[in-house]
Design a protein around this motif. Structure first.
Motif, mmCIF file in Angstrom:
data_model
loop_
_atom_site.group_PDB
_atom_site.id
_atom_site.type_symbol
_atom_site.label_atom_id
_atom_site.label_comp_id
_atom_site.label_asym_id
_atom_site.label_seq_id
_atom_site.Cartn_x
_atom_site.Cartn_y
_atom_site.Cartn_z
ATOM 1 N N VAL A 269 0.414 -0.677 0.030
ATOM 2 C CA VAL A 269 0.096 0.292 0.246
ATOM 3 C C VAL A 269 0.681 1.057 -0.087
ATOM 4 C CG1 VAL A 269 -1.714 0.945 1.372
ATOM 5 C CG2 VAL A 269 -2.010 -1.157 0.770
ATOM 6 N N GLY A 270 0.300 2.187 -0.819
ATOM 7 C CA GLY A 270 1.458 3.177 -0.967
ATOM 8 C C GLY A 270 0.380 4.663 -0.862
ATOM 9 N N THR A 271 1.449 5.681 -1.182
ATOM 10 C CA THR A 271 0.500 7.357 -1.427
ATOM 11 C C THR A 271 1.043 8.320 -2.282
ATOM 12 O OG1 THR A 271 -0.265 6.726 1.167
ATOM 13 C CG2 THR A 271 -0.706 8.938 -0.035
ATOM 14 N N ASP A 272 0.125 9.021 -3.459
ATOM 15 C CA ASP A 272 0.879 9.324 -3.704
ATOM 16 C C ASP A 272 1.435 10.836 -2.712
ATOM 17 O OD1 ASP A 272 -1.037 10.385 -4.152
ATOM 18 O OD2 ASP A 272 -1.499 9.673 -6.987
ATOM 19 N N LYS A 276 -3.345 10.203 -2.541
ATOM 20 C CA LYS A 276 -4.037 9.088 -3.105
ATOM 21 C C LYS A 276 -3.885 7.683 -3.009
ATOM 22 C CE LYS A 276 -5.598 12.304 -7.115
ATOM 23 N NZ LYS A 276 -6.512 13.172 -7.872
ATOM 24 N N MET A 277 -4.455 6.672 -2.178
ATOM 25 C CA MET A 277 -3.944 5.535 -2.205
ATOM 26 C C MET A 277 -3.970 4.717 -3.355
ATOM 27 S SD MET A 277 -3.630 6.324 0.796
ATOM 28 C CE MET A 277 -3.125 4.292 1.058
ATOM 29 N N HIS A 289 -4.482 1.903 -8.642
ATOM 30 C CA HIS A 289 -4.086 3.697 -8.470
ATOM 31 C C HIS A 289 -5.172 4.079 -8.595
ATOM 32 C CE1 HIS A 289 0.477 3.209 -8.951
ATOM 33 N NE2 HIS A 289 -0.106 2.385 -9.903
ATOM 34 N N LEU A 290 -5.775 4.041 -7.163
ATOM 35 C CA LEU A 290 -6.893 5.271 -6.703
ATOM 36 C C LEU A 290 -7.072 6.479 -6.678
ATOM 37 C CD1 LEU A 290 -8.075 3.016 -3.395
ATOM 38 C CD2 LEU A 290 -9.016 2.651 -5.929
ATOM 39 N N GLN A 291 -8.001 7.008 -7.264
ATOM 40 C CA GLN A 291 -7.990 8.478 -6.912
ATOM 41 C C GLN A 291 -8.840 9.118 -5.956
ATOM 42 O OE1 GLN A 291 -7.413 10.270 -9.701
ATOM 43 N NE2 GLN A 291 -6.779 8.891 -10.703
ATOM 44 N N LEU A 292 -8.546 7.990 -4.994
ATOM 45 C CA LEU A 292 -9.367 8.199 -3.256
ATOM 46 C C LEU A 292 -7.742 8.375 -2.813
ATOM 47 C CD1 LEU A 292 -11.527 5.666 -3.823
ATOM 48 C CD2 LEU A 292 -12.033 8.175 -3.720
ATOM 49 N N ALA A 293 -7.743 9.095 -1.024
ATOM 50 C CA ALA A 293 -7.462 9.036 0.035
ATOM 51 C C ALA A 293 -7.791 7.843 1.085
ATOM 52 C CB ALA A 293 -6.720 10.543 0.698
ATOM 53 N N ASN A 297 -9.836 3.326 1.895
ATOM 54 C CA ASN A 297 -10.984 3.305 0.892
ATOM 55 C C ASN A 297 -10.009 1.861 -0.345
ATOM 56 O OD1 ASN A 297 -12.837 4.704 -0.087
ATOM 57 N ND2 ASN A 297 -11.430 7.128 0.759
ATOM 58 N N VAL A 298 -9.001 1.661 0.280
ATOM 59 C CA VAL A 298 -7.780 0.640 -0.104
ATOM 60 C C VAL A 298 -8.744 -0.702 0.305
ATOM 61 C CG1 VAL A 298 -5.780 -1.284 -0.262
ATOM 62 C CG2 VAL A 298 -6.038 1.288 -0.002
#
Length: 468
Positions: A269-272, A276-277, A289-293, A297-298
């Protein structure tokens, strides 16, 4: 709606059973030719007052309560009276009609319930199933005994799947809704403490959520979101399995989360740079690559992709659709304006979602001061004091710099919460000058605000103030 013969819904009426119903509705304004109108009685409106209007507009028939029949007969001519279908309770009849319309569907149906995350998971699941075609889903918060039937009636001929959300406030409600929807696959997003005031314990909440099994078919799969709050024996994996097994349907329980012990999980699991997750889906190794924080949400996305996997949707295609989902405007909507960042999460609040939102605030990059404006969490009963204390501990854990609590339920606890600056206000109106005093007379570029609370706390007014 997929057309259905009247005779498949009702027997013994004066109407021709071969007449096809093209729509069922409770709002007289949308009833047109070929529709069936169900007259509901509410606190402010009574659908029986509009029966003549909908019949004049071409409705095939109107489902009415027997206790209103004499009044209706005074308003209608003999031919119009033949179009009345008289029942004891039109609300219960709405559910019966929806169940029969659901029988007429030949597409996969997914049912979703849970303490928090239902709507986000519903939307993500609809995205994950989108490679199969157009997916019907619950709109807004239409997840009760009226909204769920309306969701079923919204399914058209070209829809390839249905995702229905089921809410509840007490025992028996999910069972009622699940027996209407009869999902091919079920999802319980998590088992938290929402509605514990009514249900008394997390064990009872678990019993209420697993009522979805009443509608699941024999041998179906039930996906269960699993997180930190499930570690106690009261809602352990074994306890959940026992609840499901009690239905005697050989339902397969599969747990979803970010733990490698789960059946489906997200890892790496990462954060940009925008918060976003991203994660890798365990079942296929696809990177998402989600558009969500937020890590929560993962978990939601893992459940959505697990649903696609179970329903034989190509996961690579499902991932592409899930990655397009940006959330809605009142659930962790991230607003950037005049150098500040606002997390608008004002739709509602419970202990789990509060803690998840604080984690999002903590992980957003580029935030100089983390400011949490938190409204009371309501309907928690005896669990309220501990739940609010847990949230304050989460504020400390997530390194909040300024904490402003709104509502009397926070009591004296903010004084003992080791945050640099803290204030307690009874109402959102009182919070406005406090925010002005703490933040308004200085250059606030780089500040990040989380605004969240139960819907009744009207915290959206604070977001409006910050935007202005």
């Amino acid at each position: 709606m997929k057309p259905i013969a009247l005779g498949k819904i009702f027997t013994g009426t004066d109407l021709d059973p071969e007449i096809e119903i093209s729509f069922v509705g409770t709002d007289s304004r949308v009833i047109k030719e070929g529709s069936l109108f169900v007259a509901l009685k509410g606190e402010k409106f009574d659908g029986h007052n509009f029966v003549k209007q909908v019949l004049d507009n071409g409705a095939v028939g109107a489902v009415v309560c027997g206790d209103r029949l004499s009044i209706l007969k005074e308003q209608l001519g003999p031919e119009e009276q033949k179009k009345l279908i008289v029942v004891e309770d039109t609300l219960l009849e709405l559910g019966k009609i929806a169940a029969k319309v659901r029988d007429n569907l030949d597409i996969p149906v997914v049912g979703i319930t849970g303490s928090v995350g239902k709507t986000s998971t519903k939307d993500l699941t609809a995205c994950a199933l989108a490679p199969s075609g157009d997916v019907a889903k619950t709109k807004l918060n239409y997840n009760n005994e009226i909204g769920l039937p309306l969701t079923i009636f919204s399914v058209e001929d070209d829809h390839t799947a249905l995702v229905g959300e089921m809410g509840m406030r007490g025992l028996g409600e999910i069972e009622y809704l699940a027996e209407i929807l009869r999902p091919d696959l079920g999802i319980i997003t998590n088992i938290g403490v929402s509605h514990i005031e009514r249900l008394g314990s997390r064990k009872n909440i678990m019993l209420a959520k697993t009522e979805i099994c009443a509608g699941l078919k024999k041998g179906a799969t039930l996906l269960v979101g699993y997180g930190d709050r499930h570690s106690d024996d009261e809602v352990s994996k074994e306890a959940i399995r026992d609840c499901v097994e009690a239905y005697g349907k050989d339902i397969k329980v599969k747990f979803c989360g970010i733990d490698t012990m789960d059946d489906y999980y997200g890892f790496d699991v990462g954060t940009d740079t925008d918060g976003k997750m991203s994660f890798t889906f365990s079942a296929t190794g696809d990177r998402v690559h989600l558009q969500l924080a937020g890590v929560h949400n993962v978990r939601n996305a893992v459940m959505a992709l697990a649903a696609a996997y179970e329903l034989k949707i190509p996961v690579k295609d499902a991932v592409k659709e899930v990655e397009k989902y940006c959330g809605d405007s009142v659930r962790q909507n991230i607003i950037k304006k005049n150098g500040i960042t606002i997390i608008d999460d004002t739709y509602n609040a419970g202990p789990e979602s509060m803690q998840a939102a604080l984690a999002v605030l903590n992980t957003l990059p580029g935030i100089k001061r983390k400011i949490a404006v938190l409204g009371s969490m309501l309907e928690l009963g005896e669990a309220s004091e501990q739940a609010h204390r847990d949230v304050l501990e989460a504020a400390v854990k997530n390194e909040v710099d300024i904490l402003i609590t709104v509502g009397v339920t926070w009591g004296q606890t903010p004084e003992s919460c080791p945050v640099k600056i803290k204030e307690n206000c009874e109402t959102w109106q009182e919070a406005i000058p406090v925010i002005k005093n703490l933040c308004g007379d200085r250059h606030c570029e780089g500040d990040g605000f989380l605004v969240k609370g139960s819907h009744a706390m009207a915290m959206e007014n604070i977001v409006k103030f910050l935007e202005e």
